[in-house]
Design a protein around this motif. Structure first.
Motif, PDB file in Angstrom:
ATOM      1  N   GLY A  89       0.878  -1.175   0.046  1.00  0.00           N
ATOM      2  CA  GLY A  89       0.072  -0.126  -0.064  1.00  0.00           C
ATOM      3  C   GLY A  89       0.752   1.331  -0.153  1.00  0.00           C
ATOM      4  N   GLU A  93       0.829   3.635  -3.425  1.00  0.00           N
ATOM      5  CA  GLU A  93       0.104   5.035  -2.990  1.00  0.00           C
ATOM      6  C   GLU A  93       1.112   6.071  -3.825  1.00  0.00           C
ATOM      7  N   TRP A 108      -6.951   2.143  -7.376  1.00  0.00           N
ATOM      8  CA  TRP A 108      -6.455   0.482  -6.698  1.00  0.00           C
ATOM      9  C   TRP A 108      -7.769  -0.590  -6.810  1.00  0.00           C
ATOM     10  N   THR A 110      -8.864  -4.320  -5.568  1.00  0.00           N
ATOM     11  CA  THR A 110      -8.429  -5.265  -4.645  1.00  0.00           C
ATOM     12  C   THR A 110      -8.390  -6.729  -5.120  1.00  0.00           C
ATOM     13  N   SER A 207      -9.278   5.113   0.683  1.00  0.00           N
ATOM     14  CA  SER A 207      -9.810   3.861   1.652  1.00  0.00           C
ATOM     15  C   SER A 207     -11.066   3.228   1.001  1.00  0.00           C
ATOM     16  N   GLN A 212     -11.835   4.208   6.403  1.00  0.00           N
ATOM     17  CA  GLN A 212     -10.944   5.108   7.358  1.00  0.00           C
ATOM     18  C   GLN A 212     -10.874   4.339   8.923  1.00  0.00           C
ATOM     19  N   GLN A 233     -14.349  -4.793   5.015  1.00  0.00           N
ATOM     20  CA  GLN A 233     -13.042  -4.898   4.135  1.00  0.00           C
ATOM     21  C   GLN A 233     -12.481  -6.268   4.836  1.00  0.00           C
ATOM     22  N   ASP A 237      -7.073  -5.585   2.557  1.00  0.00           N
ATOM     23  CA  ASP A 237      -7.672  -4.648   1.961  1.00  0.00           C
ATOM     24  C   ASP A 237      -7.382  -3.467   2.803  1.00  0.00           C
ATOM     25  N   GLN A 238      -7.771  -3.756   4.156  1.00  0.00           N
ATOM     26  CA  GLN A 238      -7.294  -2.713   5.144  1.00  0.00           C
ATOM     27  C   GLN A 238      -5.886  -2.288   5.215  1.00  0.00           C
ATOM     28  N   ASP A 241      -4.815   0.124   2.721  1.00  0.00           N
ATOM     29  CA  ASP A 241      -5.342   1.412   3.184  1.00  0.00           C
ATOM     30  C   ASP A 241      -4.451   1.841   4.128  1.00  0.00           C
TER      31      ASP A 241
END
Length: 289
Positions: A89, A93, A108, A110, A207, A212, A233, A237-238, A241
């Protein structure tokens, strides 16, 4: 690059023109990835540019199988590691900010089924596909309603203006010294205004479904990132983020405080010791000086 401006300008674009991204731009993006700072420098990672894969990836990757028929996909792959998804991540980013600077659109995607993604990509490497980024020349995102999903029973429809989707305010996402202790103005001389700039950048990180599910707590020398499990999520995935938020903070704050150290995992304080609700845990620590 003006990272603060790029973080505010970047968009998650879900519709693309049928226009190829040049090999020269792909090479520039790949070189940028190679030279980028990592959360875990010793962890083996790779970046692969995949053209003509839209039909194969549709229904396989992306939220509810939406791959958005992009002309190009970048796959970030990693050796297996406890923190591989946060590292991916963080790297991804940074890559998206570079794409934005080059005039490219991105989003993004997943990966819920790694085995299916490997098959669709005809993946030859032993490294694990950790994240996919759709890339191309996108159509402008239209203004309109946006879902803000806290829980399955708490769904709000917020107005989207420009490219910035509804986000938790800086006052709510970052606390001073302990959980719940808000700072009225992070740009004032009462706190470190440069820290406020980094935290604002982190608050704008993408997110999934605008969840978030994390907070920052500044204790003076250290900034703690705490997070809770998410019932919508996946854990992977979390963690993507979280890595994106960590990147946004790091890339902005280090411009003002070059002596600060990058994020480290673990902490000398638990989330409970910081006053957070029991469902939170300390994820990472940033040494401010």
């Amino acid at each position: 690059m003006n990272y603060e401006e790029l973080i505010e300008r970047r968009e998650s674009i879900r519709k693309y023109h049928d226009k190829a991204v040049s090999d020269a731009l792909i090479d520039e993006i790949t070189a940028y990835f190679t030279d980028s700072e990592k959360l875990i420098p010793e962890l083996e990672v790779s970046l692969t540019a995949c053209k003509g894969m839209a039909d194969r990836l549709e229904g396989v990757v992306g939220y509810q199988g939406n791959a958005f028929h992009a002309p190009l996909y970048f796959v970030i792959a990693s050796a297996e590691h406890e923190h591989m998804y946060m590292n991916a991540g963080f790297l991804g980013e940074n890559l998206i900010l570079k794409m934005t600077d080059l005039g490219l659109s991105s989003c993004w995607l997943t990966i819920e089924d790694v085995k299916a993604a490997r098959a669709a990509l005809r993946w030859p490497s032993d490294l694990i596909p950790a994240a996919i980024i759709a890339c191309g020349y996108g159509f402008k995102e239209e203004e309109g309603p946006r879902l803000d999903i806290k829980t399955m029973s708490d769904v709000k429809v917020s107005s989207r203006k420009g490219h910035i989707a509804p986000k938790i305010s800086l006052q709510e996402i970052a606390y001073k010294d302990k959980w719940g202790q808000m700072v009225k103005d992070w740009t004032s001389d009462e706190v470190d205004p440069d820290l406020g700039k980094g935290l604002y950048a982190a608050s704008l990180a993408p997110s999934l479904l605008n969840r978030q599910a994390y907070r920052f707590i500044d204790t003076g020398k250290y900034l703690y990132l705490i997070a809770k499990s998410d019932d919508i999520q996946s854990d992977e995935d979390q963690r993507l983020d979280l890595g994106a938020a960590m990147l946004n903070f790091r890339i902005v704050y280090k411009q003002y405080n070059a002596l600060s150290k990058n994020w480290s995992f673990g902490a000398d304080k638990t989330a409970a010791e910081l006053g957070a609700p029991e469902e939170y845990e300390t994820v990472a620590t940033y040494t401010l000086f």
